[in-house]
Design a protein around this motif. Structure first.
Motif: not given
Length: 183
Positions: A21, A57, A60, A63, A102
């Protein structure tokens, strides 16, 4: 006669993966074998709660799951040995950014870019339930029907009780082909 050996995690081996990530403008990576299928469009990635990558993770909400083959095993193994808290692992793999935002390891034969749709917490673990947004596979690992050919892909497997890496084995038959032998 079977012996009861207590509560043991015995669903191994599983494919060895590197989870990626973004940590702001650069990737961070970690080695993960606690993964699973929870539907035809959902996968689970389970990480110990203190892992450095977990907060990124969650930030965001995405992943990548990078399948490990023998060509990237040394780097993958290293990504699990050191913490991103103590060492910048962004240059460990050559990568590109996929459509879902990603990081994707260029040498990984197969990568799934995922969005986190839920997090299931258990004592000391965070399990990220993810939808698969895109799957990237090297064309040499596709069969004539455009499906992934695991006869040639050969992912590294991880076996938990002994912490060993294994190779995939030979094909013993097609799914449901043995059912005709049972009446």
């Amino acid at each position: 006669m079977k012996k009861n050996i207590g509560s043991q995690l015995a669903l191994y081996p599983t494919p060895l993966t590197v989870i990626g990530t973004m940590n702001d403008d650069k990737p961070t990576w970690t080695l993960v074998a606690h993964i699973g299928i929870i539907g035809h469009d959902r996968v689970l990635v389970s990480l110990a709660a203190p892992h450095f990558i977990n907060d990124f993770i969650k930030k965001n909400n995405s992943l990548s799951i990078n399948i490990v083959d023998e060509s990237i095993l040394p780097e993958a193994d290293y990504s699990g040995k050191v913490s991103g808290r103590n060492e910048d692992k962004s240059k460990l793999f050559e990568y590109e950014i996929g459509e879902a935002g990603t990081p994707i390891i260029k040498k990984s034969p197969l990568v799934m870019a995922c969005k986190v749709v839920d997090i299931y917490n258990t004592p000391n673990f965070e399990s990220f339930i993810c939808s698969i947004e895109s799957t990237y596979v090297e064309e040499e690992y596709l069969n004539e029907d455009g499906k992934i050919n695991y006869h040639t892909l050969n992912p590294v497997l991880f076996e938990f009780p002994t912490y060993e890496y294994l190779k995939t084995g030979e094909v013993i038959g097609k799914c449901l082909s043995f059912a005709k032998e049972v009446k």
